[in-house]
Design a protein around this motif. Sequence first.
Motif: not given
Length: 322
Positions: A246-253, A279-281
């Motif tokens: 969701x919109x609170x999921x942190x940037x993820x590699x 639309x998360x990084x």
Amino acid sequence: MMQEISRRAVLQAGTTLALLPAGALAQPPVREEAVELWPGAMPGDRGSRIVARTDDQSKDPAHPDRWLTGIARPALIVCRPARPNGAAAVLIPGGSYRFLAYDNEGTAQARWLNALGVTAFILKYRLPVEGWDGRADVALQDAQRAMRIIRAGAGGFGIDPARVAVLGFSAGGHLAASLATGHAERVYAPVDAADRLSARPDMAGLIYPVITTIAGFGHAESRDNLLGADAPAALRQHRSVELRVDAQTPPTFLVHAADDGLVPVENTLAFHAALLAAKRPAELHVFDEGGHGFGVRAPRTLPVSHWPELFTAFAARKGVFP
């Protein structure tokens, strides 16, 4: 100016990793200390007799490859760098939720992070198969509690509580993704002031992760060890982390090898697609070769071996690593 600083930091990080002596990545870190997660009784404790056991898969004492079972008292193993820079990373080893690959996905990872000045915390989390009530929640309980303890003790650990990444491998990648997407889920009753703090990681790294617990390309052993072989469909859906972004999921590699014969690459692709839809990084690397469980052991002739530099660059761009 910021782009130049980030570029310089990335180049320095890559140089540091490249100059480590042969075999250094596989050696246990020299400074470790244990911090227990729970001050007393743990959620889900039903008094099962759990006996600690270590099985070394390596035949070389200088390069251990320990698998841990019998996690009766979950803990953070703190690995401090000689020159801390304020950044931190929680390392979550995999092992199909049946054991912890403590060296390949713990101590070896801590060594290269320590070389960069990053304080590493290896999470020794409870294994759902070892006799806990609410087995589907116990690992996430430990992961949430670990993040809160780190932030509560940030001053003593010498870290910035706003620069804490999580880095998970295989089934540990599922737990890291569960934390990234379920950091605010109430899975245990608060026990002290630390539980008023956020459990949200500032960045997530998922390395050949198990993601789905419903799709046909999931890892059945990890799913069944976590949820039980007869888990209802609703529980399997709830713990299928590609559905929780969701919109609170942190940037993820994300990193995976296309030839992974244990956890199919479709797991990583599904999570990346969910991040893009929200639309998360996100940054995705799929390599032709590498198999499963490469950790930092892949030969340097294989491109997949360079994932730590790529991860470091992403963390620098996101402001988690300096």
